[in-house]
Motif scaffolding. Structure first.
Motif, PDB file in Angstrom:
ATOM      1  N   VAL A  93       0.944  -1.259   0.171  1.00 51.15           N
ATOM      2  CA  VAL A  93       0.233   0.093  -0.033  1.00 51.15           C
ATOM      3  C   VAL A  93       0.900   1.383   0.063  1.00 51.15           C
ATOM      4  O   VAL A  93       1.744   1.159   0.892  1.00 51.15           O
ATOM      5  CB  VAL A  93      -1.068  -0.156   1.141  1.00 51.15           C
ATOM      6  CG1 VAL A  93      -1.778   1.195   1.289  1.00 51.15           C
ATOM      7  CG2 VAL A  93      -1.923  -1.224   1.039  1.00 51.15           C
ATOM      8  N   ASN A  94       0.531   2.288  -0.790  1.00 52.26           N
ATOM      9  CA  ASN A  94       1.267   3.665  -0.833  1.00 52.26           C
ATOM     10  C   ASN A  94       0.967   4.188   0.540  1.00 52.26           C
ATOM     11  O   ASN A  94      -0.144   4.187   0.981  1.00 52.26           O
ATOM     12  CB  ASN A  94       0.659   4.434  -1.961  1.00 52.26           C
ATOM     13  CG  ASN A  94       1.705   4.926  -2.732  1.00 52.26           C
ATOM     14  OD1 ASN A  94       3.057   4.845  -2.653  1.00 52.26           O
ATOM     15  ND2 ASN A  94       1.474   5.959  -3.657  1.00 52.26           N
ATOM     16  N   LEU A  95       1.837   4.848   1.158  1.00 51.45           N
ATOM     17  CA  LEU A  95       1.741   5.512   2.445  1.00 51.45           C
ATOM     18  C   LEU A  95       1.517   6.879   2.336  1.00 51.45           C
ATOM     19  O   LEU A  95       2.073   7.620   2.870  1.00 51.45           O
ATOM     20  CB  LEU A  95       3.406   5.259   3.144  1.00 51.45           C
ATOM     21  CG  LEU A  95       3.850   3.939   3.300  1.00 51.45           C
ATOM     22  CD1 LEU A  95       5.345   3.775   3.967  1.00 51.45           C
ATOM     23  CD2 LEU A  95       3.097   3.056   4.005  1.00 51.45           C
ATOM     24  N   THR A  96       0.534   7.038   1.583  1.00 56.77           N
ATOM     25  CA  THR A  96      -0.231   8.139   1.649  1.00 56.77           C
ATOM     26  C   THR A  96      -1.289   8.520   2.811  1.00 56.77           C
ATOM     27  O   THR A  96      -1.608   7.617   3.409  1.00 56.77           O
ATOM     28  CB  THR A  96      -1.121   8.561   0.128  1.00 56.77           C
ATOM     29  OG1 THR A  96      -2.059   7.575   0.330  1.00 56.77           O
ATOM     30  CG2 THR A  96      -0.017   8.264  -0.760  1.00 56.77           C
ATOM     31  N   PRO A  97      -1.569   9.844   2.952  1.00 58.68           N
ATOM     32  CA  PRO A  97      -2.483  10.014   4.021  1.00 58.68           C
ATOM     33  C   PRO A  97      -4.030   9.070   3.946  1.00 58.68           C
ATOM     34  O   PRO A  97      -4.713   8.684   4.728  1.00 58.68           O
ATOM     35  CB  PRO A  97      -2.797  11.530   4.259  1.00 58.68           C
ATOM     36  CG  PRO A  97      -1.575  12.033   3.601  1.00 58.68           C
ATOM     37  CD  PRO A  97      -1.073  11.183   2.589  1.00 58.68           C
ATOM     38  N   ARG A  98      -4.282   9.223   2.498  1.00 56.80           N
ATOM     39  CA  ARG A  98      -5.475   8.568   2.299  1.00 56.80           C
ATOM     40  C   ARG A  98      -5.576   7.125   2.708  1.00 56.80           C
ATOM     41  O   ARG A  98      -6.346   6.366   3.395  1.00 56.80           O
ATOM     42  CB  ARG A  98      -5.885   8.711   0.649  1.00 56.80           C
ATOM     43  CG  ARG A  98      -7.073   7.735   0.207  1.00 56.80           C
ATOM     44  CD  ARG A  98      -7.243   8.072  -1.206  1.00 56.80           C
ATOM     45  NE  ARG A  98      -8.331   7.275  -1.543  1.00 56.80           N
ATOM     46  CZ  ARG A  98      -8.416   5.991  -2.167  1.00 56.80           C
ATOM     47  NH1 ARG A  98      -7.150   5.056  -2.148  1.00 56.80           N
ATOM     48  NH2 ARG A  98      -9.512   5.286  -2.460  1.00 56.80           N
ATOM     49  N   ASN A  99      -4.441   6.187   2.326  1.00 54.65           N
ATOM     50  CA  ASN A  99      -4.366   4.767   2.492  1.00 54.65           C
ATOM     51  C   ASN A  99      -3.890   4.547   3.779  1.00 54.65           C
ATOM     52  O   ASN A  99      -4.037   3.598   4.562  1.00 54.65           O
ATOM     53  CB  ASN A  99      -3.127   4.436   1.690  1.00 54.65           C
ATOM     54  CG  ASN A  99      -3.648   4.312   0.267  1.00 54.65           C
ATOM     55  OD1 ASN A  99      -4.916   4.133  -0.185  1.00 54.65           O
ATOM     56  ND2 ASN A  99      -2.811   4.385  -0.871  1.00 54.65           N
ATOM     57  N   PHE A 100      -3.498   5.831   4.688  1.00 54.79           N
ATOM     58  CA  PHE A 100      -2.901   5.291   6.025  1.00 54.79           C
ATOM     59  C   PHE A 100      -3.844   5.658   7.042  1.00 54.79           C
ATOM     60  O   PHE A 100      -3.531   5.574   8.378  1.00 54.79           O
ATOM     61  CB  PHE A 100      -1.681   6.044   6.241  1.00 54.79           C
ATOM     62  CG  PHE A 100      -0.633   5.433   6.996  1.00 54.79           C
ATOM     63  CD1 PHE A 100      -0.416   5.806   8.224  1.00 54.79           C
ATOM     64  CD2 PHE A 100       0.277   4.076   6.662  1.00 54.79           C
ATOM     65  CE1 PHE A 100       0.536   5.262   9.228  1.00 54.79           C
ATOM     66  CE2 PHE A 100       0.976   3.641   7.521  1.00 54.79           C
ATOM     67  CZ  PHE A 100       1.075   4.018   8.938  1.00 54.79           C
ATOM     68  N   SER A 101      -4.988   6.300   6.579  1.00 50.84           N
ATOM     69  CA  SER A 101      -5.940   6.895   7.688  1.00 50.84           C
ATOM     70  C   SER A 101      -6.341   5.571   8.659  1.00 50.84           C
ATOM     71  O   SER A 101      -6.604   4.565   7.884  1.00 50.84           O
ATOM     72  CB  SER A 101      -7.123   7.849   7.062  1.00 50.84           C
ATOM     73  OG  SER A 101      -8.111   6.714   6.235  1.00 50.84           O
ATOM     74  N   PHE A 102      -6.807   6.281   9.681  1.00 51.24           N
ATOM     75  CA  PHE A 102      -7.695   5.219  10.638  1.00 51.24           C
ATOM     76  C   PHE A 102      -8.683   4.267  10.145  1.00 51.24           C
ATOM     77  O   PHE A 102      -8.764   3.106  10.431  1.00 51.24           O
ATOM     78  CB  PHE A 102      -7.903   5.845  11.963  1.00 51.24           C
ATOM     79  CG  PHE A 102      -8.605   5.052  12.941  1.00 51.24           C
ATOM     80  CD1 PHE A 102      -7.511   4.414  13.666  1.00 51.24           C
ATOM     81  CD2 PHE A 102      -9.766   4.764  13.268  1.00 51.24           C
ATOM     82  CE1 PHE A 102      -7.935   3.234  14.780  1.00 51.24           C
ATOM     83  CE2 PHE A 102     -10.383   3.917  14.147  1.00 51.24           C
ATOM     84  CZ  PHE A 102      -9.564   3.293  14.959  1.00 51.24           C
ATOM     85  N   PHE A 103      -9.481   5.212   9.390  1.00 51.37           N
ATOM     86  CA  PHE A 103     -10.727   4.259   8.809  1.00 51.37           C
ATOM     87  C   PHE A 103     -10.724   3.623   7.536  1.00 51.37           C
ATOM     88  O   PHE A 103     -11.450   2.768   7.321  1.00 51.37           O
ATOM     89  CB  PHE A 103     -11.758   5.491   8.641  1.00 51.37           C
ATOM     90  CG  PHE A 103     -12.416   6.030  10.130  1.00 51.37           C
ATOM     91  CD1 PHE A 103     -13.012   5.405  10.922  1.00 51.37           C
ATOM     92  CD2 PHE A 103     -11.818   7.511  10.071  1.00 51.37           C
ATOM     93  CE1 PHE A 103     -13.499   5.830  11.956  1.00 51.37           C
ATOM     94  CE2 PHE A 103     -12.303   7.949  11.303  1.00 51.37           C
ATOM     95  CZ  PHE A 103     -13.023   7.276  12.480  1.00 51.37           C
ATOM     96  N   ARG A 104      -9.388   3.733   6.920  1.00 48.72           N
ATOM     97  CA  ARG A 104      -9.298   2.889   5.519  1.00 48.72           C
ATOM     98  C   ARG A 104      -8.102   2.180   5.674  1.00 48.72           C
ATOM     99  O   ARG A 104      -7.856   1.224   4.920  1.00 48.72           O
ATOM    100  CB  ARG A 104      -8.835   4.109   4.419  1.00 48.72           C
ATOM    101  CG  ARG A 104      -9.871   5.047   4.077  1.00 48.72           C
ATOM    102  CD  ARG A 104      -9.650   5.881   2.908  1.00 48.72           C
ATOM    103  NE  ARG A 104      -9.503   4.614   1.461  1.00 48.72           N
ATOM    104  CZ  ARG A 104     -10.381   4.372   0.872  1.00 48.72           C
ATOM    105  NH1 ARG A 104     -11.624   4.867   1.114  1.00 48.72           N
ATOM    106  NH2 ARG A 104     -10.300   3.579   0.041  1.00 48.72           N
ATOM    107  N   LYS A 105      -7.156   2.168   6.883  1.00 42.89           N
ATOM    108  CA  LYS A 105      -6.275   1.229   7.001  1.00 42.89           C
ATOM    109  C   LYS A 105      -6.716  -0.434   7.054  1.00 42.89           C
ATOM    110  O   LYS A 105      -7.372  -0.450   7.855  1.00 42.89           O
ATOM    111  CB  LYS A 105      -5.410   1.674   8.095  1.00 42.89           C
ATOM    112  CG  LYS A 105      -4.151   0.810   8.273  1.00 42.89           C
ATOM    113  CD  LYS A 105      -3.287   1.078   7.350  1.00 42.89           C
ATOM    114  CE  LYS A 105      -1.871   0.363   7.261  1.00 42.89           C
ATOM    115  NZ  LYS A 105      -1.850  -0.956   6.863  1.00 42.89           N
TER     116      LYS A 105
END
Length: 518
Positions: A464-476
Motif C-alpha cells: 500500500v502506498n503510504l499516503t494519508p488516504r491509505n494510512f488513515s485510521f478508517f481506511r487502513k
C-alpha cells in the motif's frame, strides 16, 4: 481430499513466517505455500556466486530488549541465537546534499543540536518540529497492541490531542506548518527512499512512525539477514510446520462465505511460469500473505463487507531500482562508509522524485547506499579476502520499466546500464573516486525484478502506498477480512518493514490465541 491443516498460509513474507513460527511453537499444524524458490519475500537472501545479497532490507528497528522483534525471538527461544548490532550512535543515517550534511543521531536533543549546526537561525522552527516528533513518540509508545493495554493511552492523551490536527497531513504540510528551512527539510527527511514517496505525498504519521523507531535504535543482524530468516524457518520446521516452495495460488476453494483452501500450480524457478496439474490444499484457517486486493478479486469481491471493499481500494506503493555490488582491493571505510547508511540527496525531494519517478531522469540521482561488510564482522555473505559488499537503492516507476521491457529487451537493458552509470558517476564524484576500477560484481534490480522474484504487484516496496488516504485510521487495512476463517497478514494489511511485519504476524497470533507476548 487431503486433511486440512490448522493454518494454511499463503506466502512466506516475514509477517507470515512470524505468525507461522508462533503457531507451530504452540503445536498447531501449519503449511506455508510460496510461489518463489526462496522464502522470505523482500527479506530473502539470494546468491551470486560466492556472494550473498539481501533483496531489499537495509537496516531495521525494534530489536532492542523489550521491543517486538526481541520479544518475538524470545518467545521462539531464539533471542540468544539471533542478535543485532546497533548502528552508529552519532549518525546511523548520514545525509548529504551538496556541501551540507546532517548526521541523524539517537536522541532528540542530539538531533536538535545537529540541525541547529546547519541552520543556527532556525532554532524556533527546529524546536516546533522536534516537539511534534516528541508528542508522536509518546503517543506511539502508549498505543496498545491489544485491549488489555488500552488504559495506557490515557497517560498520553495530551500528546494524542496535540497530534490530532496532523492525522491526515503530509510530511510537507508539517514542514510548512513549522516553517522549517528548505535545507533542513531535505536533510532531516533524507531517508525518503525508505518510504518511496516525496514529502508532498507521504503521510506524516507513516514518516514519523518509522523515523522515531529508528531514533530508538537502528540495527543490522550480527550474522546478516539470511541467518535471521533461516532461524525462523528452522523453528517452523522443528515444530513440524511445512514450507513448500514453487507453488503459486491460482484459485480459492470456497463454500458460501467460507474459504476452505486453495488450488496451486507448480512454478518453474528459472522462468517463473506456472505449469502442470493443480493441487488442492485445505486449512481450517487460511492466512493470506500475498496482496490482499489480488486475493479478494480471486475469491470474489462481493463476498466481503462494504467497509472492506472500501479499504481494498488502495493504490500500490512506488517501486525501487537497486544496485548490488562487490568491490575488491579497496576499503570503503576510508571513503566515508561505516556502520551507518549514506543518503545522497538533491536540494528538493519533491523535484527529485518527479525527475526519477515521473520522468525516468536519473542524471541527478537521489539514493541510499551502505556497505554491509562494515555493519558486522561476519564475513559469510562476502567471504573472499579484500572484498566488500555494498548496495545502492533509489525509487523507480513500475509502469515505465514494464512498458520498456515489453517494447524492447535491448532498450530495457540499455536503460538499466544508463541508471547504473548515473549512480556510479555520483558515487565517484562525491564519495569513492575510481570505484568502477574496483568493481568485481555488479547487478541491477528493477521494478519488474521485484514483481518476478517477490510477487509484489507493480513491484511495490510496501504494498500500500503510504499516503494519508491509505494510512488513515478508517481506511487502513487490517487482518480482518469479514470472512470468519480468512485473514490478511502482510505489510499491506498491517505495517511494513522488518519490525512492522513481525508486529503484524504477532498481532494476528495474539488475536487468534489470546496468548499475548510479554
Amino acid at each position: 481430499m487431503s486433511e486440512p491443516v490448522d493454518y494454511l498460509v499463503l506466502g512466506s513474507g516475514l509477517s507470515a513466517l512470524s505468525f507461522s513460527a508462533l503457531m507451530a511453537k504452540q503445536g498447531k499444524s501449519v503449511k506455508i505455500l510460496e510461489a518463489h524458490e526462496f522464502f522470505g519475500g523482500y527479506g530473502h537472501t539470494f546468491p551470486a556466486g560466492e556472494y550473498q545479497f539481501n533483496a531489499q532490507l537495509h537496516y531495521v528497528i525494534s530489536c532492542g530488549a523489550g521491543d517486538i522483534v526481541h520479544t518475538f525471538l524470545k518467545k521462539l527461544g531464539l533471542a540468544e541465537q539471533v542478535t543485532f548490532n546497533r548502528l552508529n550512535a552519532d549518525g546511523y543515517d548520514r545525509v548529504f546534499c551538496g556541501d551540507q550534511k546532517l548526521f541523524i543521531p539517537y536522541g532528540y536533543d542530539n538531533l536538535c543540536r545537529n540541525m541547529q549546526a546547519v541552520c543556527p537561525a532556525a532554532t524556533a522552527q527546529i524546536k516546533a518540529f522536534i516537539d511534534i516528533l516528541v508528542d508522536f513518540n509518546k503517543a506511539s509508545q502508549a498505543f496498545p497492541r491489544h485491549l488489555s493495554q488500552a488504559h495506557e493511552v490515557l497517560a498520553e492523551l495530551p500528546s494524542y490531542l496535540r497530534l490530532f490536527k496532523y492525522r491526515a497531513a503530509t510530511l510537507q504540510q508539517v514542514f510548512d506548518a513549522c516553517q522549517l528551512p528548505k535545507i533542513l527539510q531535505t536533510l532531516v527527511a533524507g531517508q525518503l527512499i525508505d518510504y518511496m514517496l516525496p514529502p508532498k505525498d507521504l503521510s506524516f504519521l507513516a514518516w514519523a512512525a518509522l523515523f522515531n523507531a529508528y531514533g530508538k535504535g537502528a540495527y543490522y543482524p550480527t550474522k546478516h539477514f539470511n541467518h535471521v530468516f533461516d532461524s525462523i524457518i528452522d523453528s517452523i520446521r522443528a515444530n513440524q510446520g511445512q514450507l513448500i516452495p514453487n507453488q503459486r495460488v491460482v484459485g480459492f476453494i470456497t463454500a458460501q462465505s467460507t474459504v476452505l483452501g486453495v488450488h496451486t500450480q507448480g512454478v518453474d524457478p528459472a522462468t517463473g511460469i506456472c505449469s502442470g496439474p493443480q493441487q488442492a490444499h485445505y486449512g481450517r484457517q487460511v492466512i493470506c500473505n500475498f496482496d490482499p486486493k489480488a486475493a479478494a478479486h480471486m475469491i470474489g469481491m462481493q463476498k466481503f463487507s462494504r467497509r472492506l471493499q472500501r479499504q481494498l481500494d488502495y493504490d500500490y506503493s512506488y517501486s525501487s531500482f537497486v544496485l548490488y555490488g562487490i568491490v575488491k582491493d579497496i576499503d570503503l571505510a576510508q571513503h566515508g562508509f561505516g556502520d551507518w547508511n549514506i543518503w545522497h540527496c538533491q536540494p528538493d525531494h519533491n523535484q527529485a522524485f518527479a525527475d526519477m519517478y515521473d520522468n525516468a531522469d536519473y542524471s541527478k540521482p537521489y539514493f541510499a547506499m551502505n556497505c554491509r561488510s562494515l555493519h558486522t564482522s561476519d564475513r559469510s555473505n562476502c567471504p573472499t579476502d579484500g572484498t566488500q559488499g555494498f548496495q545502492i537503492c533509489t525509487v523507480a516507476n513500475y509502469g515505465y520499466w514494464m512498458a520498456l521491457k515489453l517494447r524492447s529487451t535491448k532498450a530495457y537493458n540499455r536503460k538499466k546500464r544508463e541508471v547504473l552509470d548515473h549512480l556510479l558517476d555520483a558515487v565517484e564524484q562525491h564519495y569513492v573516486p575510481g570505484i568502477r576500477k574496483h568493481l568485481v560484481l555488479k547487478m541491477a534490480g528493477s521494478p519488474t525484478t521485484n514483481e518476478r522474484y517477490v510477487n509484489s504487484p507493480n513491484g511495490g516496496s510496501y504494498g500500500v502506498n503510504l499516503t494519508p488516504r491509505n494510512f488513515s485510521f478508517f481506511r487502513k487495512l487490517t487482518a480482518d477480512t469479514s470472512l470468519e476463517n480468512f485473514h490478511f497478514c502482510s505489510a499491506a494489511a498491517g505495517v511494513g518493514g522488518f519490525g512492522g511485519t513481525i508486529m503484524t504476524g504477532v498481532q494476528l497470533y495474539e488475536s487468534l490465541t489470546k496468548d499475548y507476548l510479554d
